[in-house]
Design an enzyme around this catalytic site. Structure first.
Site, PDB file in Angstrom:
ATOM      1  N   GLU A   1      -4.309   1.127  -6.007  1.00  0.00           N
ATOM      2  CA  GLU A   1      -3.242   0.355  -6.753  1.00  0.00           C
ATOM      3  C   GLU A   1      -3.377   0.538  -8.340  1.00  0.00           C
ATOM      4  OE1 GLU A   1      -0.990  -1.369  -5.337  1.00  0.00           O
ATOM      5  OE2 GLU A   1      -1.691  -1.644  -3.302  1.00  0.00           O
TER       6      GLU A   1
ATOM      7  N   CYS B   1       0.751  -0.899   0.020  1.00  0.00           N
ATOM      8  CA  CYS B   1       0.201  -0.129   0.110  1.00  0.00           C
ATOM      9  C   CYS B   1       0.965   1.280   0.025  1.00  0.00           C
ATOM     10  CB  CYS B   1      -0.877  -0.008   1.367  1.00  0.00           C
ATOM     11  SG  CYS B   1      -1.962   1.677   1.258  1.00  0.00           S
TER      12      CYS B   1
END
Length: 232
Positions: free
Chosen positions: A102, A2
């Site tokens: 993402e 992340c």
């Protein structure tokens, strides 16, 4: 991994959601990146928001700058790693967020950014750990990282890891100093696909200089060069 997330809620909304006081001003953030100063709620101060740098410096690395290398740790092994074990045992934190990003790879040069949120649009908390260290100027800095786990089916289409999103009922237990290791490890599972959604966003997110509502606005799929693509 992340490496970017959003926190687009207002100060009032965050205080109400997490039942914690935020001293000073806070402006919604749409493109949070490593090394930046952002709000967390720690095991040492569970009734208030603290502002820590994203990017942890472990105990063994004294007097080092805020690190971009250690921004995540694997939830499956964080309790075993020498670099993170003490933080896992003593210094846990909630990392408020309302989405994370993402990039889907489509060939060597094409990457499509996606924003992942809860279906209801509410704020949530990543599971984090934090550390304190003394910088080269003799000042105490506080840093944190986000734990990651195996992805659910929604995220797995894009990436092989996802941040640990805590269930709401586990948040207080996560920052409770008296929670035991077995209880803590049970909280670090994969969040349900049924409660999440994702959508493509603008390549604006690629630059940390962009931090406006346009970053999280749903857009047609474009690669990192701004070219429209047929892929979603």
């Amino acid at each position: 991994m992340c490496g970017r997330y959003s926190l687009s809620k207002s100060k009032i909304e965050l205080e109400e959601r997490f039942q914690a006081e935020m001293l000073g001003d806070f402006k919604p953030r749409y493109n949070i990146a490593p090394t930046q100063l952002v709000p967390v709620i720690t095991s040492d101060s569970p009734k208030g928001f603290s502002f820590f740098y994203w990017g942890i410096t472990p105990d063994f690395a004294k007097n080092k700058p805020v690190s971009q290398k250690f921004i995540n740790a694997r939830a499956e092994s964080v309790h075993e790693k020498v670099s993170f074990r003490q933080s896992f045992q003593r210094r846990r934190c909630l990392v408020p967020a309302d989405g994370f990003f993402e990039w889907k790879k489509l060939g060597k040069k094409t990457k499509i950014p996606y924003h992942f949120t809860l279906e209801n649009g509410e704020a949530f908390a990543f599971a984090g750990i934090w550390e304190e260290f003394e910088n080269e100027f003799g000042e105490n800095n506080h840093t944190f990282l986000i734990l990651t786990t195996n992805p659910n089916p929604l995220v797995s289409e894009i990436h092989d890891r996802m941040p640990v999103i805590l269930k709401r009922e586990d948040e207080k237990k996560w920052i409770d100093k008296y929670s035991n290791e077995e209880e803590l490890k049970k909280m670090l599972g994969t969040y349900s696909t049924d409660e999440m959604l994702s959508y493509t966003v603008s390549p604006l997110v690629n630059s940390v200089m962009n931090d406006s509502p346009a970053v999280i606005r749903k857009t047609s799929p474009m690669d990192q060069f701004g070219n429209y693509t047929l892929f979603g």
